[in-house]
Scaffold this active site. Sequence first.
Site, short mmCIF file in Angstrom:
data_model
loop_
_atom_site.label_atom_id
_atom_site.label_comp_id
_atom_site.label_asym_id
_atom_site.label_seq_id
_atom_site.Cartn_x
_atom_site.Cartn_y
_atom_site.Cartn_z
N LYS A 123 3.04 11.52 -3.75
CA LYS A 123 2.12 10.64 -4.47
C LYS A 123 1.12 11.46 -5.29
O LYS A 123 0.66 11.03 -6.34
CB LYS A 123 1.38 9.76 -3.46
CG LYS A 123 0.37 8.80 -4.08
CD LYS A 123 -0.20 7.85 -3.09
CE LYS A 123 -1.35 7.05 -3.62
NZ LYS A 123 -1.91 6.14 -2.63
N ASP B 195 -13.34 5.66 0.89
CA ASP B 195 -11.90 5.60 1.22
C ASP B 195 -11.31 7.01 1.20
O ASP B 195 -11.12 7.59 0.13
CB ASP B 195 -11.23 4.70 0.17
CG ASP B 195 -9.72 4.60 0.35
OD1 ASP B 195 -9.19 5.18 1.31
OD2 ASP B 195 -9.07 3.92 -0.47
N ASP C 287 0.88 -1.17 0.00
CA ASP C 287 0.00 0.00 0.00
C ASP C 287 0.92 1.22 0.00
O ASP C 287 1.50 1.57 1.02
CB ASP C 287 -0.89 -0.03 1.26
CG ASP C 287 -1.64 1.28 1.48
OD1 ASP C 287 -1.58 2.17 0.62
OD2 ASP C 287 -2.31 1.40 2.54
N GLU D 258 -7.04 0.60 -4.76
CA GLU D 258 -7.07 0.60 -3.29
C GLU D 258 -8.43 0.17 -2.71
O GLU D 258 -8.47 -0.70 -1.84
CB GLU D 258 -6.68 1.98 -2.76
CG GLU D 258 -5.17 2.22 -2.88
CD GLU D 258 -4.76 3.66 -2.64
OE1 GLU D 258 -5.58 4.47 -2.22
OE2 GLU D 258 -3.58 3.97 -2.90
#
Length: 573
Positions: A68, A168, A6, A145
């Site tokens: 990211k 999420d 992850d 994800e």
Amino acid sequence: MIVGIDLGTTNSLISCFRNGKVEIIPNRLGKLLTPSVVSIDNEGVVYVGQTAKEREILFPFDTARNFKRSMGTEKEFTLNKQTFKAEELSSFVLKSLKEDAEDYLQETIEEAIISVPAYFNDMQRKATKKAGELAGFTVKRIINEPTAAALSYGMDQKGESLKYLVFDLGGGTFDISILELNDMIMEVHAIAGDNYIGGENFTNVLAHLFLDKNGIDFDNLDLPTRNKLMKAAENWKCEFTKKDEVHMSFVMHGTVYETTIHQDEYEKECAPLLKKMKKPIEKSLKDSKLTLQDIDEIVLVGGATRMPIVRRFVKSLFGREAKTLIDPDKSIVIGAGLQCGIKSRDKEIKEIILTDVCPYTLGTEVISNNGIFDEDGHYLPIIERNTVIPVSKTTKVCTAHDNQKQITIKVLQGESRLAYNNLLLGEVSVSVPVGPKGKEVIEVTYTYDVNSLLEVEVHVLSTGAKEHLIIQNDTNRMSEEELAYRMEQLKQYKQSPRDEEANKLILLRGERLYEESSSYTRKEIDEAMMRFERVLASNDLQAIEREREKLKSLLDDLEQEEDDVFASSGLLS
Ligand code: AMP
């Protein structure tokens, strides 16, 4: 051994499937979470994780975080006078995780499954794969994800059939997925999201609120102070998880600044962020053709869903309590670990079939007739967003001009009605026999596989000639240049507003509704927009106003229809 990773905006984790279960592998400090922070010292030594986080306060110019968010872009980070792209910084994090896993498992690890936000586009996915390769991994699969989180959740739901929505909210991204689990077949029905909303934005709001209360302008702060403040604000934000009122104190250049903020006030400041978060939820429900009543459970994933503000928002939106996974930080890496078990056909794992969807529409640029003349630059969707993958779709296009010698297919990704607003992934050209316009017809086939690898084939019907284009999972120089070019173009687009506010507004609204609509409605909007744009070019003010009213009433009707759908499902509060 294959590992599941992850690669988070804030923290990263690594797992494997061993002895019939997923194990999350601790890092060199014995911690499961490795902060996704990189720092480089004067000797060129790279620090990752908690150490880098520590260095950040002292050496803010030599440290990077949140990279990211810049994956797949041209953005460069300068650390100790050296420049890096986001995927290069990510590769340092991955390398560190790899070393930890090799030490823990006492073997060389070569293969990895890496998770990405469902809403990552093709460039961002490729950049993630490249980061893995730079770290020395063979990336066996890129997994979404929320799909990974749903997998870890679904594995516990023995034999049940259920539809669920995964909410999420991580450090830097927000993803919504609607899934159905039926007899060990897990289907993703729709995904939607926003790559620019996450827990960090809530930290930002709190930091600005603190500064406002103390009459300080954020722009006047130097970088080390900003970093310190953000760190303090993140702690205050987490305190709100336990209490309604937080006392905040911060020392700046020898002066102590203090204030007490109530959760209600903080919540009010977050209203614009929360409003933005409604969009992907509405979109995913619409795309999956489900209503809220059809959803059995709402599952919370990601560290930022711990915030009471976010939980209250979810409750008010859905009218019910959401289920929280035991630990929202770990569900993705557990899912990635389960995927490792599935991939290596571990006999201890139940056979589960996972079907996923493509997050964006894929199409090409065509010429459209606006009723009077041909207008180029239009977008022709070929694979609509949220189509189950793998998928293959074919469409036909013909020559647009007399004596045309070749046809070039621009491979585009995105939702905009205008081709140049979408992301250019590549181009493929094919020669055609010369002749009158419209005579030569080619078939264009888009094939999209489970790893989001796109293959394009063009076929000239009259000659049988064929050309192939594989949008490879490695970034090449050309596409990077094109990306930079497109971003430059987008900037120009924003800077050239039309003079008339009302016209500009209606055009923007039309574009937005087009992007949110299904293919049938899209055609209707496209035609109405073209009519309006044609009249707009005439400079006939009365005609412009008349046509604008017509367009407005069409858009009103479409939006009303949408509101009705959500009102009946209780989504819009
Ligand atoms: P993730 O990317 O899932 O690790 O989520 C990281 C985000 O969750 C960061 O923005 C954290 O500040 C936030 N977060 C973690 N724990 C808490 C907490 N107890 N309260 C509020 N936010 C939290």
